[in-house]
Scaffold this motif. Structure first.
Motif, PDB file in Angstrom:
ATOM      1  N   ASP A   1       0.970  -1.094  -0.282  1.00  0.00           N
ATOM      2  CA  ASP A   1      -0.125   0.165  -0.173  1.00  0.00           C
ATOM      3  C   ASP A   1       0.788   1.098   0.440  1.00  0.00           C
ATOM      4  OD1 ASP A   1      -1.615   1.523   0.113  1.00  0.00           O
ATOM      5  OD2 ASP A   1      -2.778   1.270   2.222  1.00  0.00           O
ATOM      6  N   PRO A   2       1.489   2.124  -0.690  1.00  0.00           N
ATOM      7  CA  PRO A   2       1.229   3.564  -1.432  1.00  0.00           C
ATOM      8  C   PRO A   2       1.167   4.109   0.101  1.00  0.00           C
ATOM      9  CG  PRO A   2       0.347   2.726  -3.551  1.00  0.00           C
ATOM     10  CD  PRO A   2      -0.025   1.627  -2.261  1.00  0.00           C
ATOM     11  N   MET A   3       0.179   3.949   0.572  1.00  0.00           N
ATOM     12  CA  MET A   3      -0.286   5.017   1.822  1.00  0.00           C
ATOM     13  C   MET A   3       0.283   4.577   3.239  1.00  0.00           C
ATOM     14  SD  MET A   3      -2.219   6.562   0.704  1.00  0.00           S
ATOM     15  CE  MET A   3      -3.416   6.877  -0.695  1.00  0.00           C
ATOM     16  N   LEU A   4       1.813   3.678   2.966  1.00  0.00           N
ATOM     17  CA  LEU A   4       2.047   2.258   4.174  1.00  0.00           C
ATOM     18  C   LEU A   4       3.493   3.451   4.129  1.00  0.00           C
ATOM     19  CD1 LEU A   4       0.537  -0.452   4.826  1.00  0.00           C
ATOM     20  CD2 LEU A   4       0.011   1.373   6.189  1.00  0.00           C
ATOM     21  N   GLY A   5       4.267   3.763   5.533  1.00  0.00           N
ATOM     22  CA  GLY A   5       5.784   3.952   5.504  1.00  0.00           C
ATOM     23  C   GLY A   5       5.722   5.545   4.859  1.00  0.00           C
ATOM     24  N   THR A   6       4.544   6.126   5.090  1.00  0.00           N
ATOM     25  CA  THR A   6       4.677   8.142   4.888  1.00  0.00           C
ATOM     26  C   THR A   6       3.805   8.203   5.718  1.00  0.00           C
ATOM     27  OG1 THR A   6       3.373   7.779   2.260  1.00  0.00           O
ATOM     28  CG2 THR A   6       6.149   7.847   2.807  1.00  0.00           C
ATOM     29  N   ALA A   7       3.929   9.681   6.063  1.00  0.00           N
ATOM     30  CA  ALA A   7       2.926  10.576   6.910  1.00  0.00           C
ATOM     31  C   ALA A   7       2.336  11.422   5.939  1.00  0.00           C
ATOM     32  CB  ALA A   7       3.152  11.179   8.175  1.00  0.00           C
TER      33      ALA A   7
ATOM     34  N   LEU B   1      -0.195  14.547  -1.337  1.00  0.00           N
ATOM     35  CA  LEU B   1      -1.148  15.481  -2.534  1.00  0.00           C
ATOM     36  C   LEU B   1      -0.652  14.116  -4.138  1.00  0.00           C
ATOM     37  CD1 LEU B   1      -0.819  18.878  -1.958  1.00  0.00           C
ATOM     38  CD2 LEU B   1      -2.692  17.466  -1.615  1.00  0.00           C
ATOM     39  N   LEU B   2       0.962  13.719  -3.219  1.00  0.00           N
ATOM     40  CA  LEU B   2       1.381  12.875  -4.480  1.00  0.00           C
ATOM     41  C   LEU B   2       0.814  11.589  -4.768  1.00  0.00           C
ATOM     42  CD1 LEU B   2       5.328  12.341  -2.571  1.00  0.00           C
ATOM     43  CD2 LEU B   2       3.833  14.328  -4.241  1.00  0.00           C
ATOM     44  N   SER B   3       1.085  11.392  -6.389  1.00  0.00           N
ATOM     45  CA  SER B   3       0.587  10.203  -6.648  1.00  0.00           C
ATOM     46  C   SER B   3       0.895   9.071  -6.352  1.00  0.00           C
ATOM     47  CB  SER B   3       1.321  10.523  -8.332  1.00  0.00           C
ATOM     48  OG  SER B   3       2.100   9.881  -8.475  1.00  0.00           O
ATOM     49  N   GLY B   4      -0.033   7.633  -6.781  1.00  0.00           N
ATOM     50  CA  GLY B   4       1.020   6.403  -5.450  1.00  0.00           C
ATOM     51  C   GLY B   4       2.200   6.059  -6.063  1.00  0.00           C
ATOM     52  N   GLY B   5       2.978   6.208  -7.621  1.00  0.00           N
ATOM     53  CA  GLY B   5       3.668   5.719  -7.884  1.00  0.00           C
ATOM     54  C   GLY B   5       4.993   6.691  -7.296  1.00  0.00           C
ATOM     55  N   GLN B   6       4.437   8.767  -6.786  1.00  0.00           N
ATOM     56  CA  GLN B   6       5.009   9.412  -6.703  1.00  0.00           C
ATOM     57  C   GLN B   6       5.522   8.493  -4.908  1.00  0.00           C
ATOM     58  OE1 GLN B   6       3.637  12.878  -8.005  1.00  0.00           O
ATOM     59  NE2 GLN B   6       4.934  13.192  -9.210  1.00  0.00           N
ATOM     60  N   ARG B   7       4.357   7.832  -4.780  1.00  0.00           N
ATOM     61  CA  ARG B   7       4.455   8.084  -3.455  1.00  0.00           C
ATOM     62  C   ARG B   7       5.545   6.840  -3.261  1.00  0.00           C
ATOM     63  NH1 ARG B   7      -0.525   8.859   1.133  1.00  0.00           N
ATOM     64  NH2 ARG B   7       0.908   8.128   3.341  1.00  0.00           N
ATOM     65  N   GLN B   8       4.674   5.936  -3.545  1.00  0.00           N
ATOM     66  CA  GLN B   8       5.997   4.852  -3.522  1.00  0.00           C
ATOM     67  C   GLN B   8       7.607   4.853  -3.752  1.00  0.00           C
ATOM     68  OE1 GLN B   8       4.711   1.970  -1.012  1.00  0.00           O
ATOM     69  NE2 GLN B   8       4.232   0.313  -2.708  1.00  0.00           N
ATOM     70  N   ALA B   9       7.744   5.418  -5.017  1.00  0.00           N
ATOM     71  CA  ALA B   9       9.512   6.341  -5.171  1.00  0.00           C
ATOM     72  C   ALA B   9       9.704   6.618  -3.748  1.00  0.00           C
ATOM     73  CB  ALA B   9       9.505   6.940  -6.358  1.00  0.00           C
ATOM     74  N   LEU B  10       8.972   7.265  -2.967  1.00  0.00           N
ATOM     75  CA  LEU B  10      10.041   8.752  -2.167  1.00  0.00           C
ATOM     76  C   LEU B  10       9.696   7.037  -1.160  1.00  0.00           C
ATOM     77  CD1 LEU B  10      10.048  10.844  -0.232  1.00  0.00           C
ATOM     78  CD2 LEU B  10       7.577  11.198   0.277  1.00  0.00           C
ATOM     79  N   THR B  11       8.576   6.289  -0.427  1.00  0.00           N
ATOM     80  CA  THR B  11       8.891   5.177   0.415  1.00  0.00           C
ATOM     81  C   THR B  11      10.104   4.048   0.453  1.00  0.00           C
ATOM     82  OG1 THR B  11       6.202   4.959   0.646  1.00  0.00           O
ATOM     83  CG2 THR B  11       7.621   3.558   2.064  1.00  0.00           C
ATOM     84  N   LEU B  12      10.185   4.329  -0.999  1.00  0.00           N
ATOM     85  CA  LEU B  12      11.344   3.423  -1.756  1.00  0.00           C
ATOM     86  C   LEU B  12      12.824   4.028  -0.932  1.00  0.00           C
ATOM     87  CD1 LEU B  12      12.579   0.822  -2.971  1.00  0.00           C
ATOM     88  CD2 LEU B  12      12.763   2.147  -5.199  1.00  0.00           C
TER      89      LEU B  12
ATOM     90  N   ALA C   1       2.392  -3.830  -6.976  1.00  0.00           N
ATOM     91  CA  ALA C   1       0.618  -4.369  -6.893  1.00  0.00           C
ATOM     92  C   ALA C   1      -0.098  -3.447  -6.841  1.00  0.00           C
ATOM     93  CB  ALA C   1       0.753  -5.647  -5.737  1.00  0.00           C
ATOM     94  N   ALA C   2      -0.349  -2.813  -6.092  1.00  0.00           N
ATOM     95  CA  ALA C   2      -1.019  -0.949  -6.206  1.00  0.00           C
ATOM     96  C   ALA C   2      -0.836  -0.189  -6.762  1.00  0.00           C
ATOM     97  CB  ALA C   2      -1.214  -0.795  -4.585  1.00  0.00           C
ATOM     98  N   LEU C   3      -0.444  -0.499  -8.001  1.00  0.00           N
ATOM     99  CA  LEU C   3      -0.110   0.610  -8.965  1.00  0.00           C
ATOM    100  C   LEU C   3      -0.507  -0.125 -10.065  1.00  0.00           C
ATOM    101  CD1 LEU C   3       3.657   1.860  -8.203  1.00  0.00           C
ATOM    102  CD2 LEU C   3       1.425   2.790  -7.007  1.00  0.00           C
TER     103      LEU C   3
ATOM    104  N   VAL D   1       8.706   1.861 -10.964  1.00  0.00           N
ATOM    105  CA  VAL D   1       8.892   1.653  -9.447  1.00  0.00           C
ATOM    106  C   VAL D   1       9.821   0.486  -9.201  1.00  0.00           C
ATOM    107  CG1 VAL D   1       7.840   1.302  -7.021  1.00  0.00           C
ATOM    108  CG2 VAL D   1       7.291   3.348  -8.686  1.00  0.00           C
ATOM    109  N   LEU D   2       9.307  -0.062 -10.787  1.00  0.00           N
ATOM    110  CA  LEU D   2      10.598  -1.101 -10.237  1.00  0.00           C
ATOM    111  C   LEU D   2      11.389  -0.716 -10.743  1.00  0.00           C
ATOM    112  CD1 LEU D   2      10.223  -4.464  -9.192  1.00  0.00           C
ATOM    113  CD2 LEU D   2       9.825  -5.117 -11.669  1.00  0.00           C
TER     114      LEU D   2
END
Length: 267
Positions: A90-96, A150-161, A179-181, A189-190
């Motif tokens: 979940d891109p929502m996890l790992g960031t605030a 405010l970031l997209s799912g991909g941007q947020r997941q890249a930031l989490t990485l 998987a959620a992207l 992201v991969l």
């Protein structure tokens, strides 16, 4: 010396009830430093349970886990934080979400360390953040004060990485992090993941539902079934392996048919 050693680990949930489920069954696994291992398996095979056991989300019932020569078995997750980075599905996890990009990165910079009263965001730290964000190629280096929500799912997941590897952990855990992207964003992201892991030579375990990705990313692939590792392939054998070969070997080794609809759909 091996980087990660998991020896005869067992974990069951709801013990003593009709809902008892063995998630990990006497599982052993060894990773050398720099190994990039992809993990596939049917639904309920124990893939995420394996990552949770390593990360320390709950105590194992039996067995031991060592990372970089340190016995982690009795340590809670927050004491493993300095050694292990993790990205969730979940891109929502790992960031605030309510905090800015720079505030999230400031937290990542202090992961596993004592928190003091010093200023977290200095000119030098912001400069370093911009340099690291620029490597993602997503323009986030110009949006340091943008709330992460405010970031997209991909941007947020890249930031989490980026946050997961900001302090260059001993081990990186990726739990179906694309998987959620949507397919195009997931591919971006991969690719970022592959570049980061290879450039830093990070020891990595990546759970994925995509068999093709599992065979082309990293240097080793394991398949799990009912809490055990039923296939472990690397080298020339892995390079020549196809999705059909994997499914056939799974049936021969486990004595059952593969049962992950999502994985079969992405063959």
């Amino acid at each position: 010396m091996a980087e990660l050693v998991i020896k005869e680990v067992t974990k069951a949930f709801n013990k003593g009830t009709i809902n008892e489920k063995t998630a990990l069954d006497d599982l052993s696994l060894t990773l050398e430093k720099g190994d990039f291992v992809t993990v596939i398996g049917s639904n309920g095979a124990g893939k995420s349970s394996l990552l949770n056991a390593i990360a320390g989300l709950w105590p194992v019932d039996k067995g031991r886990i060592w990372l970089a020569g340190q016995d982690l078995t009795g340590l809670p997750d927050y004491q493993r934080a300095a050694l292990i980075g993790r990205v969730f599905q979940d891109p929502m996890l790992g960031t605030a979400a309510s905090m800015t990009i720079e505030e999230n990165l400031a937290l990542a910079a202090k992961r596993g360390m004592r928190r003091g009263l010093k200023k977290a965001l200095t000119y030098q730290r912001r400069k370093q953040m911009k340099e690291e964000l620029a490597k993602l190629g997503l323009g986030l280096e110009n949006r340091l004060i943008t709330p992460v929500g405010l970031l997209s799912g991909g941007q947020r997941q890249a930031l989490t990485l980026l946050m997961a590897i900001y302090q260059e952990p001993q081990l990186l855990l990726l739990d179906e992090h694309t998987a959620a992207l949507d397919p195009k964003t997931g591919e971006v992201v991969l690719k970022l993941t592959k570049n980061i892991v290879e450039s830093l030579k990070l020891t990595t375990i990546m759970v994925t539902h995509n068999i093709k990705d599992a065979l082309k990313i990293g240097n080793r692939t394991i398949m799990m079934h009912e809490g055990r590792i039923v296939l472990d392939i690397s080298g020339p054998q892995r390079e020549q392996m196809t999705t059909e070969d994997i499914l056939r070997l799974f049936a021969e080794t486990s004595g059952s048919q593969f049962s992950n609809d999502r994985m079969l759909l992405v063959q």
